[in-house]
Design a protein around this motif. Structure first.
Motif, PDB file in Angstrom:
ATOM      1  N   LYS A   1       0.821  -1.203   0.000  1.00 14.49           N
ATOM      2  CA  LYS A   1       0.000   0.000   0.000  1.00 14.49           C
ATOM      3  C   LYS A   1       0.866   1.269   0.000  1.00 14.49           C
ATOM      4  N   SER A   2       0.253   2.400  -0.332  1.00 19.67           N
ATOM      5  CA  SER A   2       0.950   3.687  -0.312  1.00 19.67           C
ATOM      6  C   SER A   2       1.180   4.124   1.131  1.00 19.67           C
ATOM      7  N   PRO A   3       2.171   5.005   1.362  1.00 17.00           N
ATOM      8  CA  PRO A   3       2.400   5.498   2.728  1.00 17.00           C
ATOM      9  C   PRO A   3       1.164   6.143   3.344  1.00 17.00           C
ATOM     10  N   GLN A   4       0.396   6.880   2.551  1.00 11.92           N
ATOM     11  CA  GLN A   4      -0.788   7.541   3.083  1.00 11.92           C
ATOM     12  C   GLN A   4      -1.833   6.524   3.531  1.00 11.92           C
ATOM     13  N   THR A   5      -1.992   5.465   2.746  1.00 18.15           N
ATOM     14  CA  THR A   5      -2.963   4.430   3.092  1.00 18.15           C
ATOM     15  C   THR A   5      -2.521   3.675   4.338  1.00 18.15           C
ATOM     16  N   VAL A   6      -1.244   3.338   4.430  1.00 15.92           N
ATOM     17  CA  VAL A   6      -0.740   2.634   5.611  1.00 15.92           C
ATOM     18  C   VAL A   6      -0.960   3.466   6.872  1.00 15.92           C
ATOM     19  N   ALA A   7      -0.676   4.765   6.790  1.00 18.69           N
ATOM     20  CA  ALA A   7      -0.877   5.634   7.954  1.00 18.69           C
ATOM     21  C   ALA A   7      -2.349   5.691   8.340  1.00 18.69           C
ATOM     22  N   ARG A   8      -3.235   5.755   7.361  1.00 22.38           N
ATOM     23  CA  ARG A   8      -4.668   5.793   7.657  1.00 22.38           C
ATOM     24  C   ARG A   8      -5.137   4.484   8.293  1.00 22.38           C
ATOM     25  N   TYR A   9      -4.716   3.348   7.719  1.00 20.34           N
ATOM     26  CA  TYR A   9      -5.089   2.057   8.285  1.00 20.34           C
ATOM     27  C   TYR A   9      -4.564   1.911   9.718  1.00 20.34           C
ATOM     28  N   ALA A  10      -3.318   2.329   9.933  1.00 24.42           N
ATOM     29  CA  ALA A  10      -2.716   2.182  11.255  1.00 24.42           C
ATOM     30  C   ALA A  10      -3.467   3.002  12.294  1.00 24.42           C
ATOM     31  N   CYS A  11      -3.836   4.221  11.940  1.00 20.86           N
ATOM     32  CA  CYS A  11      -4.571   5.058  12.889  1.00 20.86           C
ATOM     33  C   CYS A  11      -5.958   4.475  13.177  1.00 20.86           C
ATOM     34  N   GLN A  12      -6.602   3.912  12.175  1.00 17.60           N
ATOM     35  CA  GLN A  12      -7.911   3.297  12.400  1.00 17.60           C
ATOM     36  C   GLN A  12      -7.805   2.075  13.305  1.00 17.60           C
ATOM     37  N   ALA A  13      -6.780   1.258  13.098  1.00 20.20           N
ATOM     38  CA  ALA A  13      -6.573   0.097  13.969  1.00 20.20           C
ATOM     39  C   ALA A  13      -6.276   0.543  15.397  1.00 20.20           C
TER      40      ALA A  13
ATOM     41  N   ASN B   1       6.340  -3.963  10.537  1.00 21.68           N
ATOM     42  CA  ASN B   1       7.461  -3.158  10.082  1.00 21.68           C
ATOM     43  C   ASN B   1       7.031  -2.075   9.106  1.00 21.68           C
ATOM     44  N   THR B   2       6.079  -2.382   8.234  1.00 19.05           N
ATOM     45  CA  THR B   2       5.622  -1.389   7.272  1.00 19.05           C
ATOM     46  C   THR B   2       4.975  -0.209   7.980  1.00 19.05           C
ATOM     47  N   ALA B   3       4.081  -0.493   8.924  1.00 18.33           N
ATOM     48  CA  ALA B   3       3.444   0.590   9.676  1.00 18.33           C
ATOM     49  C   ALA B   3       4.449   1.311  10.559  1.00 18.33           C
ATOM     50  N   SER B   4       5.432   0.581  11.096  1.00 18.38           N
ATOM     51  CA  SER B   4       6.476   1.231  11.893  1.00 18.38           C
ATOM     52  C   SER B   4       7.290   2.193  11.041  1.00 18.38           C
ATOM     53  N   ALA B   5       7.501   1.836   9.780  1.00 21.49           N
ATOM     54  CA  ALA B   5       8.274   2.693   8.888  1.00 21.49           C
ATOM     55  C   ALA B   5       7.485   3.901   8.415  1.00 21.49           C
ATOM     56  N   LEU B   6       6.158   3.766   8.277  1.00 22.34           N
ATOM     57  CA  LEU B   6       5.380   4.789   7.581  1.00 22.34           C
ATOM     58  C   LEU B   6       4.344   5.512   8.442  1.00 22.34           C
ATOM     59  N   ALA B   7       4.032   4.993   9.633  1.00 28.34           N
ATOM     60  CA  ALA B   7       2.874   5.535  10.357  1.00 28.34           C
ATOM     61  C   ALA B   7       3.161   5.995  11.775  1.00 28.34           C
ATOM     62  N   LEU B   8       4.387   5.849  12.286  1.00 29.52           N
ATOM     63  CA  LEU B   8       4.633   6.201  13.689  1.00 29.52           C
ATOM     64  C   LEU B   8       4.360   7.669  13.963  1.00 29.52           C
ATOM     65  N   ASP B   9       4.789   8.554  13.082  1.00 26.05           N
ATOM     66  CA  ASP B   9       4.564   9.976  13.307  1.00 26.05           C
ATOM     67  C   ASP B   9       3.068  10.288  13.376  1.00 26.05           C
ATOM     68  N   ALA B  10       2.297   9.705  12.469  1.00 32.15           N
ATOM     69  CA  ALA B  10       0.852   9.935  12.458  1.00 32.15           C
ATOM     70  C   ALA B  10       0.206   9.399  13.734  1.00 32.15           C
ATOM     71  N   LEU B  11       0.652   8.248  14.190  1.00 28.58           N
ATOM     72  CA  LEU B  11       0.089   7.662  15.407  1.00 28.58           C
ATOM     73  C   LEU B  11       0.432   8.497  16.635  1.00 28.58           C
ATOM     74  N   ARG B  12       1.651   8.960  16.725  1.00 32.26           N
ATOM     75  CA  ARG B  12       2.055   9.761  17.887  1.00 32.26           C
ATOM     76  C   ARG B  12       1.363  11.118  17.890  1.00 32.26           C
ATOM     77  N   GLU B  13       1.083  11.652  16.701  1.00 27.31           N
ATOM     78  CA  GLU B  13       0.337  12.904  16.630  1.00 27.31           C
ATOM     79  C   GLU B  13      -1.114  12.697  17.040  1.00 27.31           C
ATOM     80  N   ARG B  14      -1.707  11.567  16.628  1.00 24.09           N
ATOM     81  CA  ARG B  14      -3.110  11.281  16.942  1.00 24.09           C
ATOM     82  C   ARG B  14      -3.294  10.962  18.426  1.00 24.09           C
ATOM     83  N   PHE B  15      -2.308  10.290  19.030  1.00 25.61           N
ATOM     84  CA  PHE B  15      -2.435   9.856  20.426  1.00 25.61           C
ATOM     85  C   PHE B  15      -1.237  10.371  21.237  1.00 25.61           C
ATOM     86  N   PRO B  16      -1.165  11.657  21.488  1.00 22.26           N
ATOM     87  CA  PRO B  16       0.033  12.238  22.102  1.00 22.26           C
ATOM     88  C   PRO B  16       0.301  11.766  23.526  1.00 22.26           C
TER      89      PRO B  16
END
Length: 273
Positions: A49-61, A78-93
């Motif tokens: 998946k694209s980085p944007q899609t991975v970040a969206r899926y990760a935040c929804q999960a 690993n894919t979500a760790s590479a592409l979604a950590l910043d989005a997750l930390r911003e969503r759940f500070p």
């Protein structure tokens, strides 16, 4: 979030069952902790998946796990760790969020003698170069080579962990990498890949160490629980609960191969993201 978060479970999510290798390590390292696992089987694999899609899926999960009440989130993908950590930390500070990629890179740097490190991972993880950057930050002189192995995820999810098909796929992916890079460490850069350890060991030979992030991630989580005063003080053994976005019966069947017998799920709850 409750003021006393110590009794809350640790949340763990992956695109499928591969992250159960991390859950198993967490259970061994932190036997008193409750664990809540979500496998996003409906949208597997994340690695194409694209980085944007991975970040969206990760935040929804993560939203599902946070809604159940967790004290720490482990991104066991690993894919979500590479592409979604910043989005997750911003969503759940207020929530500690731990990925598996940086612990895996640290384990590789600790294991290598020559500095020649090979990484096998999903297409997105390899394309983004996250492992190369994480290893370079710890060991600038390291020579890192990578290969995408997308079929490994499908084989693992189907419960095909050895045999002629797995051997043929492994040779197809790894022989060019081993011939050109001559690594002394092979990083299993996807949490699905440790189920192929026996086949991979035969292929790479004794001169190349296999490294995955599960045990190193568990040590990182243990350190954070201590530092943040989040460790469960209960005297009882912790339990594990399992959620999936699709096919709970299949999830339970395949999951049994990733876990110790006493951890194998007897109930899996179906959830909708």
């Amino acid at each position: 979030m409750p003021e006393n978060r110590r009794p809350l479970p640790i949340g763990v999510f992956d695109s499928g069952v591969g992250g159960l290798t991390v859950l198993r390590a967490l259970r061994q390292r932190l036997p008193k902790e409750d664990l809540l696992y979500l496998g996003d089987m409906a949208r597997l694999p994340y690695g194409t998946k694209s980085p944007q899609t991975v970040a969206r899926y990760a935040c929804q999960a993560a939203e599902v796990l946070v809604g159940r009440g967790i004290k720490l989130l482990v991104v066991a993908c690993n894919t979500a760790s590479a592409l979604a950590l910043d989005a997750l930390r911003e969503r759940f500070p207020a929530l500690p969020v731990i990925g598996v990629l940086e612990p895996g890179a640290a384990a590789a740097c600790a294991a290598t003698r020559s500095g020649r490190i090979a990484v096998i991972a999903t297409e997105s993880t390899v394309r983004g170069g996250a492992y190369a950057r994480a290893i370079a930050a710890l060991r600038p002189d390291a020579a890192v080579s990578s290969a995408a192995c997308p079929l490994f995820v499908s084989l693992a999810e189907e419960g095909w962990h050895d045999g002629p098909v797995v051997e043929a796929v492994a040779r197809h992916y790894l022989e060019p990498l081993l011939e050109t890079a001559a690594p002394d460490v092979l990083v299993l850069g996807c949490t699905h890949f440790p189920v192929f350890t026996a086949t991979l060991k035969t292929l790479v030979g004794p001169q190349t160490a296999l490294v995955d992030s599960a045990s190193t991630t568990a040590e990182t989580v243990a350190a954070i629980l201590t530092r943040e005063d989040l460790a469960n003080a209960a005297s009882r053994a912790g339990g594990s609960r399992y959620l999936t976005t699709d096919a709970p019966e299949r999830f339970a069947r395949v999951a049994a191969a990733f876990l110790d017998p006493e951890q194998a799920p007897t109930q899996v709850e179906l959830v909708d993201l």
